[in-house]
Design a protein around this motif. Structure first.
Motif, PDB file in Angstrom:
ATOM      1  N   LEU A  21     -30.659 -70.153  23.385  1.00 57.13           N
ATOM      2  CA  LEU A  21     -31.526 -71.135  22.733  1.00 57.13           C
ATOM      3  C   LEU A  21     -30.724 -72.338  22.249  1.00 57.13           C
ATOM      4  CD1 LEU A  21     -33.876 -68.730  20.766  1.00 57.13           C
ATOM      5  CD2 LEU A  21     -34.640 -70.478  22.381  1.00 57.13           C
ATOM      6  N   GLU A  22     -29.541 -72.081  21.711  1.00 57.02           N
ATOM      7  CA  GLU A  22     -28.699 -73.186  21.241  1.00 57.02           C
ATOM      8  C   GLU A  22     -28.168 -74.005  22.416  1.00 57.02           C
ATOM      9  OE1 GLU A  22     -26.866 -71.465  17.057  1.00 57.02           O
ATOM     10  OE2 GLU A  22     -26.091 -70.668  18.954  1.00 57.02           O
ATOM     11  N   GLN A  23     -27.940 -73.372  23.539  1.00 58.38           N
ATOM     12  CA  GLN A  23     -27.496 -74.117  24.720  1.00 58.38           C
ATOM     13  C   GLN A  23     -28.544 -75.156  25.129  1.00 58.38           C
ATOM     14  OE1 GLN A  23     -24.624 -74.009  26.587  1.00 58.38           O
ATOM     15  NE2 GLN A  23     -23.927 -71.903  26.858  1.00 58.38           N
ATOM     16  N   VAL A  24     -29.826 -74.761  25.198  1.00 57.03           N
ATOM     17  CA  VAL A  24     -30.844 -75.713  25.635  1.00 57.03           C
ATOM     18  C   VAL A  24     -31.049 -76.806  24.601  1.00 57.03           C
ATOM     19  CG1 VAL A  24     -32.023 -74.084  27.148  1.00 57.03           C
ATOM     20  CG2 VAL A  24     -32.799 -74.322  24.803  1.00 57.03           C
ATOM     21  N   ARG A  25     -30.924 -76.482  23.333  1.00 60.61           N
ATOM     22  CA  ARG A  25     -31.080 -77.497  22.291  1.00 60.61           C
ATOM     23  C   ARG A  25     -29.936 -78.506  22.336  1.00 60.61           C
ATOM     24  NH1 ARG A  25     -32.973 -72.834  18.084  1.00 60.61           N
ATOM     25  NH2 ARG A  25     -35.144 -72.710  18.788  1.00 60.61           N
ATOM     26  N   PHE A  26     -28.734 -78.007  22.590  1.00 66.36           N
ATOM     27  CA  PHE A  26     -27.592 -78.902  22.741  1.00 66.36           C
ATOM     28  C   PHE A  26     -27.802 -79.857  23.910  1.00 66.36           C
ATOM     29  CE2 PHE A  26     -23.632 -79.391  25.282  1.00 66.36           C
ATOM     30  CZ  PHE A  26     -23.020 -80.360  24.491  1.00 66.36           C
ATOM     31  N   LEU A  27     -28.242 -79.328  25.053  1.00 69.64           N
ATOM     32  CA  LEU A  27     -28.478 -80.166  26.227  1.00 69.64           C
ATOM     33  C   LEU A  27     -29.582 -81.180  25.974  1.00 69.64           C
ATOM     34  CD1 LEU A  27     -28.242 -77.404  28.972  1.00 69.64           C
ATOM     35  CD2 LEU A  27     -26.626 -79.284  28.631  1.00 69.64           C
ATOM     36  N   GLN A  28     -30.621 -80.757  25.272  1.00 73.70           N
ATOM     37  CA  GLN A  28     -31.707 -81.671  24.961  1.00 73.70           C
ATOM     38  C   GLN A  28     -31.220 -82.823  24.088  1.00 73.70           C
ATOM     39  OE1 GLN A  28     -34.679 -80.404  22.137  1.00 73.70           O
ATOM     40  NE2 GLN A  28     -36.332 -81.414  23.272  1.00 73.70           N
ATOM     41  N   LYS A  29     -30.477 -82.502  23.057  1.00 73.87           N
ATOM     42  CA  LYS A  29     -29.971 -83.552  22.159  1.00 73.87           C
ATOM     43  C   LYS A  29     -29.034 -84.501  22.899  1.00 73.87           C
ATOM     44  CE  LYS A  29     -28.732 -80.488  19.043  1.00 73.87           C
ATOM     45  NZ  LYS A  29     -28.136 -79.889  17.823  1.00 73.87           N
ATOM     46  N   MET A  30     -28.198 -83.957  23.778  1.00 72.77           N
ATOM     47  CA  MET A  30     -27.312 -84.809  24.568  1.00 72.77           C
ATOM     48  C   MET A  30     -28.119 -85.758  25.443  1.00 72.77           C
ATOM     49  SD  MET A  30     -24.903 -83.872  27.821  1.00 72.77           S
ATOM     50  CE  MET A  30     -26.391 -83.820  28.842  1.00 72.77           C
ATOM     51  N   HIS A  31     -29.072 -85.212  26.193  1.00 73.87           N
ATOM     52  CA  HIS A  31     -29.831 -86.012  27.152  1.00 73.87           C
ATOM     53  C   HIS A  31     -30.693 -87.056  26.467  1.00 73.87           C
ATOM     54  CE1 HIS A  31     -32.879 -86.857  30.291  1.00 73.87           C
ATOM     55  NE2 HIS A  31     -31.883 -86.639  31.126  1.00 73.87           N
ATOM     56  N   GLN A  32     -31.180 -86.748  25.265  1.00 74.24           N
ATOM     57  CA  GLN A  32     -32.040 -87.677  24.538  1.00 74.24           C
ATOM     58  C   GLN A  32     -31.255 -88.644  23.662  1.00 74.24           C
ATOM     59  OE1 GLN A  32     -34.972 -85.335  22.451  1.00 74.24           O
ATOM     60  NE2 GLN A  32     -36.114 -84.872  24.313  1.00 74.24           N
ATOM     61  N   GLY A  33     -29.944 -88.611  23.748  1.00 71.45           N
ATOM     62  CA  GLY A  33     -29.119 -89.550  22.994  1.00 71.45           C
ATOM     63  C   GLY A  33     -29.079 -89.285  21.509  1.00 71.45           C
ATOM     64  N   GLN A  34     -29.231 -88.016  21.116  1.00 75.39           N
ATOM     65  CA  GLN A  34     -29.250 -87.657  19.707  1.00 75.39           C
ATOM     66  C   GLN A  34     -27.897 -87.154  19.203  1.00 75.39           C
ATOM     67  OE1 GLN A  34     -32.498 -84.921  19.113  1.00 75.39           O
ATOM     68  NE2 GLN A  34     -33.973 -86.258  20.108  1.00 75.39           N
ATOM     69  N   LEU A  35     -26.864 -87.253  20.027  1.00 82.56           N
ATOM     70  CA  LEU A  35     -25.520 -86.865  19.627  1.00 82.56           C
ATOM     71  C   LEU A  35     -24.665 -88.131  19.489  1.00 82.56           C
ATOM     72  CD1 LEU A  35     -24.912 -83.774  21.956  1.00 82.56           C
ATOM     73  CD2 LEU A  35     -25.718 -83.796  19.591  1.00 82.56           C
ATOM     74  N   PRO A  36     -23.582 -88.060  18.705  1.00 83.78           N
ATOM     75  CA  PRO A  36     -22.724 -89.241  18.512  1.00 83.78           C
ATOM     76  C   PRO A  36     -21.886 -89.530  19.756  1.00 83.78           C
ATOM     77  CG  PRO A  36     -21.757 -87.344  17.422  1.00 83.78           C
ATOM     78  CD  PRO A  36     -23.102 -86.908  17.919  1.00 83.78           C
ATOM     79  N   LEU A  37     -22.576 -89.939  20.826  1.00 82.88           N
ATOM     80  CA  LEU A  37     -21.935 -90.176  22.108  1.00 82.88           C
ATOM     81  C   LEU A  37     -22.432 -91.489  22.702  1.00 82.88           C
ATOM     82  CD1 LEU A  37     -22.465 -86.600  23.604  1.00 82.88           C
ATOM     83  CD2 LEU A  37     -20.276 -87.535  22.854  1.00 82.88           C
ATOM     84  N   SER A  38     -21.555 -92.174  23.404  1.00 77.77           N
ATOM     85  CA  SER A  38     -21.946 -93.408  24.066  1.00 77.77           C
ATOM     86  C   SER A  38     -22.725 -93.101  25.343  1.00 77.77           C
ATOM     87  CB  SER A  38     -20.709 -94.228  24.427  1.00 77.77           C
ATOM     88  OG  SER A  38     -19.940 -93.550  25.415  1.00 77.77           O
ATOM     89  N   LYS A  39     -23.467 -94.072  25.814  1.00 77.32           N
ATOM     90  CA  LYS A  39     -24.195 -93.918  27.078  1.00 77.32           C
ATOM     91  C   LYS A  39     -23.212 -93.685  28.217  1.00 77.32           C
ATOM     92  CE  LYS A  39     -27.782 -96.098  29.930  1.00 77.32           C
ATOM     93  NZ  LYS A  39     -27.077 -95.909  31.222  1.00 77.32           N
ATOM     94  N   HIS A  40     -22.049 -94.321  28.153  1.00 80.65           N
ATOM     95  CA  HIS A  40     -21.039 -94.133  29.189  1.00 80.65           C
ATOM     96  C   HIS A  40     -20.601 -92.678  29.278  1.00 80.65           C
ATOM     97  CE1 HIS A  40     -17.461 -94.629  31.669  1.00 80.65           C
ATOM     98  NE2 HIS A  40     -16.759 -94.037  30.725  1.00 80.65           N
ATOM     99  N   SER A  41     -20.361 -92.050  28.133  1.00 77.00           N
ATOM    100  CA  SER A  41     -19.923 -90.656  28.122  1.00 77.00           C
ATOM    101  C   SER A  41     -20.988 -89.744  28.718  1.00 77.00           C
ATOM    102  CB  SER A  41     -19.598 -90.201  26.695  1.00 77.00           C
ATOM    103  OG  SER A  41     -18.495 -90.916  26.171  1.00 77.00           O
ATOM    104  N   ILE A  42     -22.240 -89.958  28.314  1.00 72.96           N
ATOM    105  CA  ILE A  42     -23.335 -89.129  28.813  1.00 72.96           C
ATOM    106  C   ILE A  42     -23.548 -89.350  30.307  1.00 72.96           C
ATOM    107  CG2 ILE A  42     -25.804 -88.650  28.636  1.00 72.96           C
ATOM    108  CD1 ILE A  42     -25.581 -89.483  25.663  1.00 72.96           C
ATOM    109  N   ASP A  43     -23.533 -90.621  30.733  1.00 70.79           N
ATOM    110  CA  ASP A  43     -23.739 -90.925  32.149  1.00 70.79           C
ATOM    111  C   ASP A  43     -22.629 -90.327  33.010  1.00 70.79           C
ATOM    112  OD1 ASP A  43     -26.022 -92.300  31.531  1.00 70.79           O
ATOM    113  OD2 ASP A  43     -25.132 -94.302  31.766  1.00 70.79           O
ATOM    114  N   THR A  44     -21.389 -90.387  32.528  1.00 69.27           N
ATOM    115  CA  THR A  44     -20.265 -89.841  33.288  1.00 69.27           C
ATOM    116  C   THR A  44     -20.363 -88.327  33.382  1.00 69.27           C
ATOM    117  OG1 THR A  44     -18.852 -91.668  32.550  1.00 69.27           O
ATOM    118  CG2 THR A  44     -17.748 -89.750  33.483  1.00 69.27           C
TER     119      THR A  44
END
Length: 319
Positions: A219-242
């Motif tokens: 369950l935590e794995q899918v929530r982590f992926l969701q937050k990453m994909h929706q831009g809810q983590l302290p990450l740049s678009k470049h990091s997520i896109d890469t």
């Protein structure tokens, strides 16, 4: 927000999966809750009516055959409030449908070692901290600290790696070196901000995800992926896109599949644990999934860890 929760906790013995002491039996195997040796979690956002009906049909069919199955499509207000907080929906999705399908709820909540699925988070942290800047950047590792082993597969002995190839071939030494280069303070800060499982790196900076102190549930794995994909983590678009560039497994006219495997020793009985986690983008929305399974050997894990997860995605009409 419209939220539909479908949970399958137990099924009749008639549906029980065998012990899988041999290779996977058929191309339509699914994770069933009766043996408690696997879990599959699917979190879909902006799902179509057709997908909702297909996923609901899976649960209804399973429950119809169960002798002692607890089944519900609604939870009380406190449970929904907790899940809303945990899922951290963005404002843009508050009026969209969301469906959570869980096979074997108890196991879905159980924290386990992420093994190589942690390469998703490790890569993101390396990109964001600029230890790695592009998917093509050449990566190296300390061969004295991590000497080549005779049991290493041939894809771990290539003359050169970049992020894309190291991720694809799950090259452990590269990612152990990457974690060391990131450093303890930075690693801990990002894992805490990601709310990644128990965020515990205490067993060693270069191997805490390899049956070490770090643990995370499906369950935590899918929530982590969701937050990453929706831009809810302290990450740049470049990091997520890469990251998504190197995580892409398959793309067709109807969907794109992003995923990562992971496997390692499961427990003191010398069983093996296998993971397959990721997400699918299709016309109906985004579908985050996490599957884990326990078997007696790595050969048995390899035979089922991707196929069973894909079977669930096919059954739900997602791929």
């Amino acid at each position: 927000m419209k939220k539909i929760i479908v949970t399958m906790i137990a099924m009749s013995s008639a549906l029980a999966v065998s012990s899988f002491t041999q290779q996977a039996r058929a191309s339509n195997d699914l994770c069933l809750a009766s043996t408690n040796d696997c879990t599959f979690v699917l979190l879909s956002t902006k799902v179509s009516k057709q997908t909702s009906e297909l996923v609901s049909e899976i649960a209804i069919e399973a429950v119809a055959t169960a002798s002692n199955t607890n089944y519900s499509t609604q939870k009380n207000s406190n449970e929904i409030a907790i899940e809303n907080a945990q899922l951290r929906q963005s404002a843009s999705l508050t009026e969209k449908s969301e469906m959570l399908l869980v096979v074997n709820e108890a196991r879905a909540k159980q924290r386990l070692s992420p093994f190589s699925t942690f390469k998703i988070a490790n890569s993101l942290i390396a990109l964001e901290s600029q230890q790695v800047t592009t998917a093509e950047q050449v990566l190296t590792f300390d061969k004295e600290k991590y000497p080549v082993q005779g049991w290493w597969p041939s894809v771990w002995k290539l003359p050169e790696y970049n992020l894309a190839s190291a991720f694809k071939f799950s090259m452990v030494a590269i990612f152990r070196q990457m974690a060391s280069d990131i450093g303890q303070e930075t690693m801990d800060a990002y894992l805490t901000s990601f709310d990644y499982g128990n965020s515990d790196t205490s067993s060693g900076l270069d191997d805490f995800w390899l049956n070490g102190s770090l643990q995370i549930s499906a369950l935590e794995q899918v929530r982590f992926l969701q937050k990453m994909h929706q831009g809810q983590l302290p990450l740049s678009k470049h990091s997520i896109d890469t990251l998504e560039e190197v995580m892409l497994v398959e793309t067709t006219d109807s969907y794109s599949l992003y995923a990562k495997t992971g496997a390692g020793k499961a427990n003191s009985q010398d069983q093996k644990l296998g993971w397959y986690v990721g997400f699918v983008e299709n016309i109906d929305g985004i579908h985050y999934f996490a599957f884990n399974v326990t078997r007696d050997s790595y050969a048995q894990i390899k035979a089922v860890q991707v196929e069973i997860a894909r079977n669930h995605l096919k059954k739900a009409g997602i791929i």
